[in-house]
Design a protein around this motif. Structure first.
Motif, PDB file in Angstrom:
ATOM      1  N   GLY A 162       0.842  -1.194   0.000  1.00 47.90           N
ATOM      2  CA  GLY A 162       0.000   0.000   0.000  1.00 47.90           C
ATOM      3  C   GLY A 162       0.873   1.239   0.000  1.00 47.90           C
ATOM      4  N   ARG A 163       0.332   2.320  -0.566  1.00 43.59           N
ATOM      5  CA  ARG A 163       1.107   3.561  -0.604  1.00 43.59           C
ATOM      6  C   ARG A 163       0.336   4.694   0.062  1.00 43.59           C
ATOM      7  NH1 ARG A 163       1.960   4.571  -6.046  1.00 43.59           N
ATOM      8  NH2 ARG A 163       4.028   3.647  -6.025  1.00 43.59           N
ATOM      9  N   GLY A 164       1.045   5.501   0.842  1.00 45.94           N
ATOM     10  CA  GLY A 164       0.436   6.695   1.421  1.00 45.94           C
ATOM     11  C   GLY A 164       1.343   7.881   1.182  1.00 45.94           C
ATOM     12  N   ILE A 165       0.728   9.045   1.100  1.00 43.80           N
ATOM     13  CA  ILE A 165       1.532  10.259   0.948  1.00 43.80           C
ATOM     14  C   ILE A 165       1.125  11.278   2.014  1.00 43.80           C
ATOM     15  CG2 ILE A 165       1.685   9.929  -1.561  1.00 43.80           C
ATOM     16  CD1 ILE A 165       0.050  12.962  -1.048  1.00 43.80           C
ATOM     17  N   ALA A 166       1.982  12.259   2.229  1.00 36.00           N
ATOM     18  CA  ALA A 166       1.637  13.376   3.108  1.00 36.00           C
ATOM     19  C   ALA A 166       2.529  14.558   2.748  1.00 36.00           C
ATOM     20  CB  ALA A 166       1.812  13.004   4.571  1.00 36.00           C
ATOM     21  N   TYR A 167       2.052  15.742   3.120  1.00 42.79           N
ATOM     22  CA  TYR A 167       2.794  16.971   2.834  1.00 42.79           C
ATOM     23  C   TYR A 167       2.723  17.897   4.055  1.00 42.79           C
ATOM     24  CZ  TYR A 167       3.939  21.635   1.373  1.00 42.79           C
ATOM     25  OH  TYR A 167       4.521  22.874   1.330  1.00 42.79           O
ATOM     26  N   ALA A 168       3.806  18.600   4.335  1.00 44.12           N
ATOM     27  CA  ALA A 168       3.767  19.702   5.314  1.00 44.12           C
ATOM     28  C   ALA A 168       4.949  20.623   5.082  1.00 44.12           C
ATOM     29  CB  ALA A 168       3.795  19.176   6.747  1.00 44.12           C
ATOM     30  N   GLN A 169       4.780  21.847   5.534  1.00 47.35           N
ATOM     31  CA  GLN A 169       5.895  22.793   5.554  1.00 47.35           C
ATOM     32  C   GLN A 169       6.197  23.072   7.014  1.00 47.35           C
ATOM     33  OE1 GLN A 169       5.195  26.757   4.003  1.00 47.35           O
ATOM     34  NE2 GLN A 169       7.395  27.177   3.906  1.00 47.35           N
ATOM     35  N   TYR A 170       7.401  22.678   7.452  1.00 40.20           N
ATOM     36  CA  TYR A 170       7.708  22.753   8.876  1.00 40.20           C
ATOM     37  C   TYR A 170       7.564  24.178   9.406  1.00 40.20           C
ATOM     38  CZ  TYR A 170       9.847  21.915  13.374  1.00 40.20           C
ATOM     39  OH  TYR A 170      10.055  21.826  14.727  1.00 40.20           O
ATOM     40  N   LYS A 171       6.839  24.323  10.496  1.00 39.15           N
ATOM     41  CA  LYS A 171       6.532  25.622  11.123  1.00 39.15           C
ATOM     42  C   LYS A 171       5.802  26.554  10.163  1.00 39.15           C
ATOM     43  CE  LYS A 171      10.656  26.039  14.082  1.00 39.15           C
ATOM     44  NZ  LYS A 171      11.769  26.934  14.438  1.00 39.15           N
ATOM     45  N   ASN A 172       5.292  26.039   9.058  1.00 41.47           N
ATOM     46  CA  ASN A 172       4.604  26.816   8.022  1.00 41.47           C
ATOM     47  C   ASN A 172       5.511  27.815   7.310  1.00 41.47           C
ATOM     48  OD1 ASN A 172       2.579  25.618   9.688  1.00 41.47           O
ATOM     49  ND2 ASN A 172       1.045  26.895   8.716  1.00 41.47           N
ATOM     50  N   VAL A 173       6.791  27.890   7.708  1.00 37.44           N
ATOM     51  CA  VAL A 173       7.691  28.848   7.054  1.00 37.44           C
ATOM     52  C   VAL A 173       9.029  28.221   6.669  1.00 37.44           C
ATOM     53  CG1 VAL A 173       6.749  30.908   8.163  1.00 37.44           C
ATOM     54  CG2 VAL A 173       8.583  29.652   9.302  1.00 37.44           C
ATOM     55  N   MET A 174       9.262  26.967   7.053  1.00 38.66           N
ATOM     56  CA  MET A 174      10.583  26.387   6.785  1.00 38.66           C
ATOM     57  C   MET A 174      10.502  25.401   5.621  1.00 38.66           C
ATOM     58  SD  MET A 174      12.524  26.148  10.389  1.00 38.66           S
ATOM     59  CE  MET A 174      13.321  27.576  11.046  1.00 38.66           C
ATOM     60  N   THR A 175      11.205  24.298   5.731  1.00 35.74           N
ATOM     61  CA  THR A 175      11.319  23.380   4.601  1.00 35.74           C
ATOM     62  C   THR A 175       9.980  22.708   4.274  1.00 35.74           C
ATOM     63  OG1 THR A 175      13.633  23.015   5.073  1.00 35.74           O
ATOM     64  CG2 THR A 175      12.532  21.315   3.788  1.00 35.74           C
ATOM     65  N   ARG A 176       9.649  22.674   2.991  1.00 35.19           N
ATOM     66  CA  ARG A 176       8.455  21.995   2.505  1.00 35.19           C
ATOM     67  C   ARG A 176       8.836  20.564   2.164  1.00 35.19           C
ATOM     68  NH1 ARG A 176       8.684  27.289   0.905  1.00 35.19           N
ATOM     69  NH2 ARG A 176       6.756  28.453   0.645  1.00 35.19           N
ATOM     70  N   VAL A 177       8.048  19.610   2.644  1.00 32.02           N
ATOM     71  CA  VAL A 177       8.391  18.205   2.435  1.00 32.02           C
ATOM     72  C   VAL A 177       7.158  17.410   2.024  1.00 32.02           C
ATOM     73  CG1 VAL A 177       9.163  16.066   3.556  1.00 32.02           C
ATOM     74  CG2 VAL A 177      10.337  18.204   4.046  1.00 32.02           C
ATOM     75  N   GLY A 178       7.308  16.644   0.954  1.00 31.94           N
ATOM     76  CA  GLY A 178       6.308  15.647   0.585  1.00 31.94           C
ATOM     77  C   GLY A 178       6.920  14.269   0.756  1.00 31.94           C
ATOM     78  N   VAL A 179       6.164  13.352   1.346  1.00 31.04           N
ATOM     79  CA  VAL A 179       6.664  11.996   1.590  1.00 31.04           C
ATOM     80  C   VAL A 179       5.693  10.994   0.986  1.00 31.04           C
ATOM     81  CG1 VAL A 179       7.203  10.265   3.364  1.00 31.04           C
ATOM     82  CG2 VAL A 179       7.816  12.659   3.749  1.00 31.04           C
ATOM     83  N   ALA A 180       6.230   9.992   0.312  1.00 30.91           N
ATOM     84  CA  ALA A 180       5.418   8.849  -0.119  1.00 30.91           C
ATOM     85  C   ALA A 180       6.057   7.593   0.472  1.00 30.91           C
ATOM     86  CB  ALA A 180       5.393   8.748  -1.643  1.00 30.91           C
ATOM     87  N   VAL A 181       5.238   6.733   1.041  1.00 37.85           N
ATOM     88  CA  VAL A 181       5.754   5.505   1.660  1.00 37.85           C
ATOM     89  C   VAL A 181       4.986   4.316   1.112  1.00 37.85           C
ATOM     90  CG1 VAL A 181       6.200   4.294   3.821  1.00 37.85           C
ATOM     91  CG2 VAL A 181       6.185   6.774   3.802  1.00 37.85           C
ATOM     92  N   GLU A 182       5.712   3.245   0.825  1.00 40.82           N
ATOM     93  CA  GLU A 182       5.074   1.988   0.450  1.00 40.82           C
ATOM     94  C   GLU A 182       5.302   0.990   1.584  1.00 40.82           C
ATOM     95  OE1 GLU A 182       6.679   0.897  -3.373  1.00 40.82           O
ATOM     96  OE2 GLU A 182       6.217   2.890  -4.172  1.00 40.82           O
TER      97      GLU A 182
END
Lengths: 702, 157
Positions: free
Chosen positions: A551-571
């Motif tokens: 199965g695959r899931g994804i998520a997105y966040a920008q740390y503290k809303n002002v720092m690094t933007r990260v998207g993650v996909a995991v299988e």
């Protein structure tokens, strides 16, 4: 900003012998800030890394940059050092011109020298720096000189690490040094009633010294193993008043509005005043929980202390030597000038672990035996049981939908404080946050922290979703008086908040029968966020069809809303015994201009692995008699048998300022794993950790 | 312990013989670090749960934080300080540096020792074999993927 408090070039950069020393108040805690600072100066001044070094981080010498935390090092120390180096570059060119003529543009800086092409004028850069006026101010307006290509410095210390010659505070070994161990009470409510006098005499007869101050007990001696054995025997010789034992509180039930001090959060900042009413008849409503978890440093905390009769010399792996100095001086009735703390590395800490408490305890022991360096080491059990925990959290999410879009979104976070560091403050806040002060003869009560009203701070960090929902209702609920001492751990509230928000986004997208990435993009108005998700999508597509059982899931966040933007996909796969196996992961990050790509990648991967451990394994357990999570068997963590292949993609946004990334990947990682489990077996896990027992329980509840 | 007759332990560590003065019940890690001043071997738990204290005893990775020194009497022990004496040891160290397979570095000596022991017995391990060999070792910074890459690199260079 760091360079406002330390405005001179010489506060940050100094010639020393034939090298340039970089001064920083930030310390290496595995996040490679020293490597990044060396690279910044190397780029600016074209100095070979062999002629650059980081000065020891010591009170009275280093800039006071508070605590090394919050992924702020590169923005604070990094910005100051970059501005100082840019000022140096411009000033030494002027110096070369005034001494040897020509225009600044006629001179080149290269490989540690300033030279004038076409002439034999070749000046050593560090000699010129030595001649700069000591009161030369940093000119923050100087443009940075960034060569298109500069060799990447190797990670500072790695050669020593692989050879076993990297010195941790645990490895210090001074002449006539004594070792020490503490005797832990059975739990935080216990007080020492008595110690068997015969045992005391037996231990003292062996030349060891027992230190007692109220319920704080330690033993010290010349031989480490003798001290370890004596500590075991002394522990058995102590009898304790149990004080009613540890409260067996149902934390989940306690994390509720009626127990909380409540604040509306607007643009990431808590507001005094009334809290808006909950959403009426939400289309989606769910509660997410995280248990108490530990930092679990691989090396139990340690410190070296010596009391000279006038001055207390400490070596500690604390993340904040200046705040710690103030707290220790206040605790012992000393002036801050009588306490000197030098940072010496410990193992990775991931936040406020036992380092500060161990430093203070080493000081208490050293004061009882003047002129003897005392190396105190906590045991594995001390660290598991007595470090300040990451607080348990709950996050309630509600959403209203119209035409497949979210039109109103509510998130309410609940937890105890994330602020347990021994910072000075009203009511002797510093001393009150040092563990041993709760147990000394003149005991201090547990400190009650005021609510953290900072922007994107504490429990409300990343409570504000990155999405442009027309109506957002965000609430912080501070619940106090819970059973355990809590403090800052990597990401603070962002872990539970991103887990909750991004699990909810997944759930809502599925309800709307929408692609999870397109659904998120449709709610984003930040082009850089969309670009991260676009790249994540491209990488996912390139992997082709998922194998059966994955199965695959994804998520997105920008740390503290002002720092690094990260998207993650995991299988993931789920085994017959309900264990979650991590198969493959993709991390796409936009951290602005990248200074140390290897270091950044390592932080993103490391954040993934630690978050995977939180997500799948970690939970503090306790009962009346004490903390039951006392070692790596009773508090399991992720191991090498569950490590996925991780592909990290750094987006090239070199025209944007560098932002911190040390805490950017964990939040999305936890959510992506939860979403992948749902994709794999149709079970929505809303409470960490997602153990086999939790999966089995969730299956039974369907 | 034998008070009526002298009992002594001798170990060959990194090729040099040492007569040990520590008490016979002292776990090996304390003898290495305190008596012999070999500080590269780390203490992490004292419970054989984390792998920080691994040393190589006659070709195998062994945890040194529980077993008393007397059990090692007469044995040949290689610590992280001596691991570069073999070609495999150098290769593993080089691969760890090239892959930047460390963050704080506290678990690193134990992992290097474990990797060398693995490659001495299994020159080209598959990924599952490598993971199994490293599972006694904890890393809290999350360097696992880089460590696995480093070991792979060490098998192919």
């Amino acid at each position: 900003m760091s360079f406002e408090a330390y405005p001179l070039v010489s506060d940050w950069l100094n010639a020393h012998d034939d090298r340039l020393l970089i001064h920083t108040g930030k310390v290496d805690i595995g996040q490679r800030i020293s490597t990044a600072l060396i690279r910044i100066v190397q780029e600016e001044l074209s100095l070979p890394p062999s002629r650059l070094d980081i000065a020891p981080v010591r009170t009275g010498h280093a800039p006071d940059e508070g605590i090394t935390s919050g992924s702020n090092s590169i923005e604070q120390s990094g910005r100051a050092v970059a501005a100082a180096a840019a000022t140096v570059r411009a000033t030494i060119l002027d110096l070369a011109v005034s001494r040897h003529g020509g225009a600044a543009a006629d001179w080149k800086i290269d490989d540690g020298f300033v030279h004038r092409p076409g002439t034999n004028l070749r000046l050593d850069l560090i000699d010129l720096i030595r001649d700069l006026p000591p009161d030369l101010p940093i000119d923050p307006g100087r443009p940075r000189h960034v060569p298109e290509q500069a060799p990447l410095p190797a990670m500072r210390g790695i050669d020593d690490m692989v050879q076993g010659s990297f010195t941790f505070v645990h490895d210090l070994d001074l002449p006539s040094m004594w070792h020490a161990r503490r005797i832990s009470p059975p739990h935080a409510k216990a007080t020492l009633r008595d110690i068997d006098q015969t045992k005391i005499e037996n231990i003292e007869a062996k030349g060891l010294q027992i230190i007692r101050d109220g319920s704080f007990v330690a033993v010290a001696g010349a031989g480490e193993w003798d001290v370890v054995k004596a500590a075991t025997s002394l522990g058995l010789a102590c009898t304790w008043d149990q004080g009613g034992g540890l409260p067996e509180t149902d934390i989940s039930a306690q994390l509720a509005p009626e127990n909380a001090e409540r604040f509306r959060v607007v643009d990431g900042t808590p507001q005094n005043g009334s809290v808006p009413a909950p959403l009426d008849a939400p289309d989606m409503s769910a509660r997410f929980e995280r248990p108490y978890q530990i930092h679990g440093a691989l090396a139990p905390s340690a410190a070296l202390a010596e009391w000279t009769g006038d001055t207390l010399l400490l070596r500690s792996h604390s993340q904040g030597i200046y705040p710690l100095r103030a707290a220790i001086a206040d605790s012992l009735g000393l002036t801050t000038s009588q306490v000197e703390i030098t940072h010496v590395p410990g193992s990775g800490c991931y936040g406020h672990n036992g380092a500060d408490d161990a430093a203070f305890e080493a000081a208490l022991i050293a004061m009882a035996r003047p002129n003897t360096p005392i190396l105190l080491k906590w045991s594995r059990e001390d660290e598991h049981v007595w470090e300040p925990f990451a607080p348990a959290m709950a996050v309630q999410v509600d959403a209203k939908l119209a035409d497949g879009r979210i039109i109103a979104f509510s998130a309410e976070a609940y937890s105890d404080t994330h602020r347990g560091r021994p910072r000075p403050g009203p009511n002797r806040a510093g001393p009150a946050k040092l563990l041993a002060n709760r147990f000394r003869a003149i005991a201090m009560d547990a400190y009650v922290s005021p609510p953290n009203m900072g922007t994107h701070a504490g429990m409300h960090r990343n409570l504000d979703p990155a999405y442009a929902f027309p109506d957002k209702r965000l609430v912080k609920n501070l619940v106090r008086g819970l059973p355990h001492r809590t403090s800052a751990m990597r990401c603070l509230g962002a872990v539970a908040n991103v887990f909750a928000i991004e699990s909810s986004m997944d759930e809502i997208a599925r309800q709307a029968d929408a692609d999870p990435i397109a659904f998120r993009q449709a709610h984003l108005d930040d082009p850089r966020a969309c670009a991260v998700l676009h790249e994540l999508d491209r990488r996912i597509q390139a992997r082709g069809q998922l194998r059966d059982g994955i199965g695959r899931g994804i998520a997105y966040a920008q740390y503290k809303n002002v720092m690094t933007r990260v998207g993650v996909a995991v299988e993931v796969a789920v085994t017959d015994t309900a264990e979650v196996r991590l198969d493959h992961a993709i991390i796409v990050a936009d951290a602005g201009r990248v200074i140390d790509p290897l270091g950044l990648t390592a932080q993103l991967e490391g954040g993934f692995m630690q978050a995977a451990s939180w997500a799948l394994c970690e939970e503090v357990r306790w009962d009346r008699d004490g903390i039951m999570s006392r070692d790596w068997d009773s508090y399991p963590v992720i191991r090498f048998d569950n490590v996925p292949v991780i592909d990290v993609v750094l987006l090239n946004t070199s025209d944007q300022p560098s932002v911190g990334a040390g805490e950017a990947s964990p939040g999305p990682t936890v959510a992506a794993i939860a979403n992948a489990i749902y994709d794999c077996i149709g079970l929505r896990l809303r409470r960490m950790p997602f153990t086999a027992d939790a999966l089995t329980q969730a299956a039974l509840e369907i | 312990m034998g008070a009526c007759h002298a009992v002594s332990v001798s170990l060959t560590i990194n090729g040099t013989r040492h007569d040990i003065a520590s008490d016979l019940d002292t776990p090996l890690v304390y003898v290495l670090r305190d008596e012999l001043k070999l500080k590269g071997t780390k203490f992490g738990c004292g419970l054989e749960q984390c792998g920080a204290c691994a040393v190589m005893v006659e070709g195998k990775a062994v945890l040194s934080c529980v077993t008393p020194v007397e059990v090692f009497d007469g044995k040949e022990i290689t610590t992280i300080e001596g691991i570069a004496e073999t070609e495999i040891g150098q290769r593993v160290q080089r691969a760890f540096v090239e892959e930047t397979a460390a963050q704080c570095g506290y678990c690193t000596p134990g992992l290097v020792v474990a990797a060398v022991a693995l490659l001495e017995n299994t020159p080209t391990p598959d990924s599952e074999t490598t993971k199994r060999a490293l599972t006694p070792h904890l890393c809290r910074c999350g360097s696992h993927p880089r460590v696995l890459k480093a070991i792979k690199r060490a098998t192919t260079t």
